[in-house]
Structures are given as C-alpha cells and as structure tokens.
Motif scaffolding. Structure first.
Motif, PDB file in Angstrom:
ATOM      1  N   PRO A  83      -2.109 -39.102  48.842  1.00  0.00           N
ATOM      2  CA  PRO A  83      -2.709 -40.408  48.562  1.00  0.00           C
ATOM      3  C   PRO A  83      -3.625 -40.916  49.656  1.00  0.00           C
ATOM      4  N   CYS A  84      -3.492 -40.372  50.873  1.00  0.00           N
ATOM      5  CA  CYS A  84      -4.238 -40.911  52.021  1.00  0.00           C
ATOM      6  C   CYS A  84      -4.918 -39.780  52.798  1.00  0.00           C
ATOM      7  N   PRO A  85      -6.014 -39.216  52.266  1.00  0.00           N
ATOM      8  CA  PRO A  85      -6.655 -38.084  52.939  1.00  0.00           C
ATOM      9  C   PRO A  85      -7.570 -38.482  54.091  1.00  0.00           C
ATOM     10  N   ASN A  86      -7.846 -39.793  54.251  1.00  0.00           N
ATOM     11  CA  ASN A  86      -8.811 -40.240  55.263  1.00  0.00           C
ATOM     12  C   ASN A  86      -8.108 -41.113  56.302  1.00  0.00           C
ATOM     13  N   GLU A  87      -7.428 -40.472  57.237  1.00  0.00           N
ATOM     14  CA  GLU A  87      -6.683 -41.200  58.254  1.00  0.00           C
ATOM     15  C   GLU A  87      -7.117 -40.722  59.647  1.00  0.00           C
ATOM     16  N   PRO A  88      -8.222 -41.262  60.171  1.00  0.00           N
ATOM     17  CA  PRO A  88      -8.714 -40.799  61.471  1.00  0.00           C
ATOM     18  C   PRO A  88      -7.801 -41.133  62.637  1.00  0.00           C
ATOM     19  N   LYS A  89      -6.978 -42.169  62.482  1.00  0.00           N
ATOM     20  CA  LYS A  89      -6.044 -42.538  63.539  1.00  0.00           C
ATOM     21  C   LYS A  89      -4.757 -43.015  62.902  1.00  0.00           C
ATOM     22  N   VAL A  90      -3.624 -42.538  63.426  1.00  0.00           N
ATOM     23  CA  VAL A  90      -2.312 -42.905  62.896  1.00  0.00           C
ATOM     24  C   VAL A  90      -1.403 -43.264  64.067  1.00  0.00           C
ATOM     25  N   PRO A  91      -0.300 -43.990  63.814  1.00  0.00           N
ATOM     26  CA  PRO A  91       0.651 -44.290  64.894  1.00  0.00           C
ATOM     27  C   PRO A  91       1.247 -43.017  65.490  1.00  0.00           C
ATOM     28  N   GLY A 112      -8.242 -46.543  56.226  1.00  0.00           N
ATOM     29  CA  GLY A 112      -7.232 -45.864  55.436  1.00  0.00           C
ATOM     30  C   GLY A 112      -5.939 -46.669  55.357  1.00  0.00           C
ATOM     31  N   HIS A 113      -4.836 -45.949  55.249  1.00  0.00           N
ATOM     32  CA  HIS A 113      -3.533 -46.564  55.023  1.00  0.00           C
ATOM     33  C   HIS A 113      -2.964 -47.224  56.289  1.00  0.00           C
ATOM     34  N   PHE A 114      -3.194 -46.596  57.445  1.00  0.00           N
ATOM     35  CA  PHE A 114      -2.552 -47.064  58.681  1.00  0.00           C
ATOM     36  C   PHE A 114      -3.427 -48.102  59.372  1.00  0.00           C
ATOM     37  N   ILE A 115      -3.423 -49.282  58.809  1.00  0.00           N
ATOM     38  CA  ILE A 115      -4.272 -50.375  59.257  1.00  0.00           C
ATOM     39  C   ILE A 115      -3.981 -50.751  60.703  1.00  0.00           C
ATOM     40  N   GLN A 116      -2.704 -50.785  61.082  1.00  0.00           N
ATOM     41  CA  GLN A 116      -2.331 -51.211  62.423  1.00  0.00           C
ATOM     42  C   GLN A 116      -2.852 -50.272  63.496  1.00  0.00           C
ATOM     43  N   ALA A 117      -3.121 -49.015  63.141  1.00  0.00           N
ATOM     44  CA  ALA A 117      -3.671 -48.058  64.098  1.00  0.00           C
ATOM     45  C   ALA A 117      -5.197 -48.029  64.069  1.00  0.00           C
ATOM     46  N   GLN A 118      -5.783 -48.233  62.895  1.00  0.00           N
ATOM     47  CA  GLN A 118      -7.227 -48.088  62.740  1.00  0.00           C
ATOM     48  C   GLN A 118      -8.010 -49.389  62.940  1.00  0.00           C
ATOM     49  N   LYS A 119      -7.384 -50.519  62.660  1.00  0.00           N
ATOM     50  CA  LYS A 119      -8.058 -51.814  62.791  1.00  0.00           C
ATOM     51  C   LYS A 119      -7.149 -52.844  63.480  1.00  0.00           C
ATOM     52  N   PRO A 120      -6.597 -52.531  64.641  1.00  0.00           N
ATOM     53  CA  PRO A 120      -5.631 -53.449  65.255  1.00  0.00           C
ATOM     54  C   PRO A 120      -6.227 -54.813  65.611  1.00  0.00           C
ATOM     55  N   ASN A 121      -7.442 -54.836  66.139  1.00  0.00           N
ATOM     56  CA  ASN A 121      -8.032 -56.114  66.545  1.00  0.00           C
ATOM     57  C   ASN A 121      -8.391 -56.980  65.343  1.00  0.00           C
ATOM     58  N   ASP A 122      -8.920 -56.369  64.296  1.00  0.00           N
ATOM     59  CA  ASP A 122      -9.202 -57.116  63.072  1.00  0.00           C
ATOM     60  C   ASP A 122      -7.905 -57.669  62.477  1.00  0.00           C
ATOM     61  N   LEU A 123      -6.865 -56.862  62.525  1.00  0.00           N
ATOM     62  CA  LEU A 123      -5.576 -57.278  61.980  1.00  0.00           C
ATOM     63  C   LEU A 123      -5.025 -58.478  62.748  1.00  0.00           C
TER      64      LEU A 123
END
Length: 298
Positions: free
Chosen positions: A181-189, A270-281
C-alpha cells in the motif's frame, strides 16, 4: 526524560517535555506497525517547552522496553484497555489528554476516545481514519488492502501455531514495492528502517492483522470502526503518495461538516508523515490546538 518499564497491562512509553503538574497540558503520541516508542521523537521534542509528552507504541513492539507477545497477540479491546491503564499510570485517572496516533496508533486512539470520551480533549489522526475495504474501496484498492493484511495475518497465525520461521518467510516473500500500500516512503522511523532486516524482523508484531479479519467476521464482512464522540475535535492529516488510502471520502466529508475546528489536511508525502514532514506536522498540530483553545475560551 523518564522511561516507563512495560508490564502486561501497560504499553511501552517514554515521558519527556515539561514536568507534569496540575496545569501542564499532556500530549500522548502512539505509533503503529511496526514502529516503537521512538517514532515521534522528532515531533515530540518540539512540544517539550509547553507540554508533558508521552510517546508510546503497541505492546511487544519496543526494542528498549522488553515485553513478550502472547501466542495469539493482543485483541483490540486488550490494547485499548492497556492504553487507558498506561495513561492513568503516567498522568492520573481524571487527567484529560490530547491524543496523536499514527497507523494502528490512530485506530486505538479512535477506540480510546469512544470508550473514554471524558478523558480526551482533542485528537490528531495521522494517515488512518474510518474505512472498510468492502464498503469504501474500489475492487483494485480493496485487493491491495486484503493482500498485504492477509499476508501479515497468516504469517502471525503460523507463528501462533508453532511455525514462526514459516510465518516470517511468508511475509518476507510479499512484494511490498509491487503490491504494497505504501511504495513511496523516502524516509521512515528508525524501527521501521530496521524491521525488515534479518536481525530486526519480528513476526509476532503482526497480531493486529489477525484481529482485522476477526472483526470483519463478526460484522458480516465489514470492518467495524469505533465511533469518535462529537465533542472531541479531530485533525486528520494524510499522505497522498500511496497506492491506496487508509480512510474513506465520507470520513473527510464528515469532518468538513463539523463546527468544532475539525479538519482534514492532505500532505504531499507517503504514509510515515512524522518522519517525512515533521516540521509541517508540528506547525499544523500547534495551530489546531490553539484553535481549540480559542474556541473553548471564547
């Protein structure tokens, strides 16, 4: 920073930020599969000046706080109860908190808010909201949903029946890039990064997926979601770079119809928002909390 040792009735958790007092607001971060309590580290530290934060993960997921997973894992009801006991243990029985959940952590935040609404101020759900693949998805998307969840559930069942190596081998064969379901995850926890390695893989953590199918079997093929109380404002943030969504369009529409500052925000990730967009979050959570503060004090 204070690390809480997990027991069978408590979730692995780490406390940080402002010391707890009667007036200190509390943020509870809960990660999903296959993350541990470090999943929100980059986000939680940016709330440390103003909030007492608790970072948690599902039972048995932590590498730093050992906890054995039973043969058949933990049911949805058991995890929800453990979340309640952990919050009570950490901040007190009557303390109201703001929940921030990702993936399965978001599901259990929904379940917690439904069962203990008087203890929840606000709720931030990351990338997962109410949906049932048999009701809310096109056939192709539902097939993706069933394939990966079925693989993880079957792998866990093999482990429960005494064949953990076979279960782990089955999951290792799943073509995540091709059918996941999540093939585009450039950064993950960090824990997700090490999970799919021979040393880091743990088939026992797949127990929530068994209970997906148990839930659907009990509700005539439809996945039954907890109902979020109307007096709990919700911020829903979801990534758009995924093969399928983990929420229904009806859920997003329902947020737009509320008048309590509830809203849905799409992120270009992608799915892991906290890793990919922490400042926006952090920015959007802070704005959401301030909106609700202004509403309640007006």
């Amino acid at each position: 920073r204070r690390r809480k040792q997990a027991t069978r009735m408590l979730l692995p958790s780490v406390a940080s930020g402002r010391p707890l007092s009667a007036s200190t607001p509390v943020l509870v971060f809960i990660s999903g599969w296959p993350d541990d309590e470090r999943s929100f580290a980059e986000v939680a530290k940016q709330f440390g000046d103003d909030y007492h934060t608790l970072s948690m993960c599902l039972p048995g997921y932590s590498e730093n706080i050992p906890q054995k997973i039973p043969r058949w894992g933990y049911s949805f009801e058991a995890v929800t109860k453990m979340l309640r006991e952990t919050i009570k243990d950490q901040v007190g029985e009557d303390r109201r908190v703001t929940l921030v959940g990702h993936d399965w952590g978001a599901y259990f935040c929904f379940a917690y808010a439904e069962k203990y609404p008087s203890t929840v101020d606000k709720f931030v759900s990351l990338d997962v909201g109410p949906y049932s693949p048999t009701k809310d998805m096109a056939f192709k998307d539902a097939a993706v949903d069933f394939l990966y969840k079925g693989c993880l559930a079957l792998g866990f069942v093999l482990r429960a029946l005494g064949f953990p190596t076979a279960g782990a081998f089955l999951v290792s064969l799943f073509p995540w890039k091709l059918l996941g379901p999540c093939p585009n995850e450039p950064k993950v926890p960090e824990r997700t990064k090490t999970f799919f390695t021979p040393k880091g893989f743990n088939i026992a953590t797949c127990y929530p997926y068994l209970y997906v199918f148990a839930n659907m079997a009990a509700h005539k093929g439809t996945f039954d979601w907890p109902v979020l109380p109307k007096n709990v404002p919700i911020l829903f943030i979801h990534g758009t770079k995924k093969r399928i969504n983990f929420h229904s369009p009806a859920f997003v529409a329902s947020l737009q119809q509320r008048n309590d500052h509830s809203k849905a925000i799409p992120y270009d990730c992608g799915h892991f928002i906290q890793a990919q967009k922490p400042n926006d979050l952090v920015r959007d959570i802070k704005a959401f909390l301030e909106d609700d503060h202004q509403k309640s004090s007006s």
